[in-house]
Scaffold this active site. Structure first.
Site, PDB file in Angstrom:
ATOM      1  N   LYS A 109      32.353  -0.025  35.822  1.00  0.00           N
ATOM      2  CA  LYS A 109      33.592   0.795  35.989  1.00  0.00           C
ATOM      3  C   LYS A 109      34.898   0.319  36.226  1.00  0.00           C
ATOM      4  O   LYS A 109      35.911   0.747  36.190  1.00  0.00           O
ATOM      5  CB  LYS A 109      33.302   1.789  37.330  1.00  0.00           C
ATOM      6  CG  LYS A 109      32.247   2.766  37.101  1.00  0.00           C
ATOM      7  CD  LYS A 109      32.023   3.990  38.313  1.00  0.00           C
ATOM      8  CE  LYS A 109      31.008   5.018  37.962  1.00  0.00           C
ATOM      9  NZ  LYS A 109      30.975   5.912  39.099  1.00  0.00           N
TER      10      LYS A 109
ATOM     11  N   ASP B 265      35.308  11.223  39.483  1.00  0.00           N
ATOM     12  CA  ASP B 265      34.249  11.148  40.570  1.00  0.00           C
ATOM     13  C   ASP B 265      34.928  11.735  41.973  1.00  0.00           C
ATOM     14  O   ASP B 265      34.178  12.830  42.540  1.00  0.00           O
ATOM     15  CB  ASP B 265      33.895   9.756  41.020  1.00  0.00           C
ATOM     16  CG  ASP B 265      32.833   9.128  40.179  1.00  0.00           C
ATOM     17  OD1 ASP B 265      32.212   9.852  39.367  1.00  0.00           O
ATOM     18  OD2 ASP B 265      33.039   7.819  39.803  1.00  0.00           O
TER      19      ASP B 265
END
Ligand code: ATR
Length: 246
Positions: free
Chosen positions: A32, A68
């Protein structure tokens, strides 16, 4: 289509992506952060969180997003009917997931967030960074053991972002009985589907919010970014729960 990519092969991977008509992809642990240097542009969320979970590709350009935090906030609004703006939040944990949720809370102008972490220093470091970005939200921090009673009694939402309660891991018992009757208890852990924290909260008659919600909505937001269409939420939810129950 899943791609297994080693960190040292990321450059080659992004080069080869351009040769195929791929509109986008998800990125997960451990890449990420590592994909950021390959992005031509980053969304405000991805920049603030310092991590990318969704990439869109247009005209040979890579755009890095992070769904997210927004996924969590949307799930909370849809599933627990809780809007976080102007609310008081107690957030447990100071890792990557905590950071994504903190940025989303800051963007939603939450009134206050207390970050409590096993390693208190990490919580203090995190709130220092958030303080600079989101002056409208009041940030405080402590270790998990030193959360003041007033934090418990006044908060509207408790969210666990630590791996406490995840299958096989230890679970620190928390004084949930200090919470007000309206407080929502939320856990981003989704294995098991009902974590010890959520079970205890339910026993006390508190409203709970399960971890699979964030997973579902971050995926739905990514789907929207890739296709420009609303995600088929019901179908996604059914598939997700079937997979998690296995
Ligand atoms: P993620 O990306 O899922 O947030 P992470 O960045 O590794 O994962 O963060 C894990 C978080 O869970 C941290 O806040 C960690 O606390 P420390 O910073 O003290 O390590 C927390 N955590 C992990 N196991 C824990 C446990 N048994 N009890 C309490 N906190 C725990």
């Amino acid at each position: 289509m899943p791609f297994r990519v080693r960190q040292k092969d990321l450059k080659q991977f992004f080069r080869s992506l351009l040769k195929h008509s791929i509109r986008g992809l998800n990125v997960t642990i451990p890449h990420k952060q590592a994909v950021i240097p390959f992005m031509h542009s980053l969304s405000r969320e991805a920049r603030a969180i310092g991590a990318v979970n969704t990439i869109t590709i247009k005209n040979k350009t890579f755009y890095g997003h992070n769904t997210d935090g927004k996924g969590y906030i949307t799930s909370l609004a849809q599933q627990a009917k809780l809007s976080v703006s102007n609310k008081r939040v107690l957030l447990l944990g100071a890792g990557g997931a905590a950071r994504a949720i903190l940025v989303a809370l800051g963007m939603e102008k939450t009134k206050s967030v207390h970050v409590a972490n096993r390693t208190a220093n990490k919580a203090f470091e995190l709130i220092l960074q958030m303080d600079k970005r989101f002056p409208q939200t009041k940030f405080s921090a402590s270790s998990l053991e030193d959360i003041k009673t007033t934090v418990w009694t006044s908060c509207d939402l408790v969210v666990n972002t630590t791996s406490m309660g995840m299958k096989g891991s230890n679970y620190l018992s928390l004084p949930l009985s200090k919470l007000s009757a309206q407080a929502v208890v939320s856990d981003i852990v989704y294995t098991p589907l009902e974590t010890p924290l959520l079970k205890n909260a339910k026993k006390l008659g508190l409203k709970t919010h399960p971890g699979w919600g964030m997973l579902l909505y971050q995926g739905a937001l990514s789907f929207q970014l890739w296709t420009g269409k609303k995600a088929p939420l019901k179908i996604m939810q059914k598939a997700l729960l079937e997979a998690l129950k296995k």
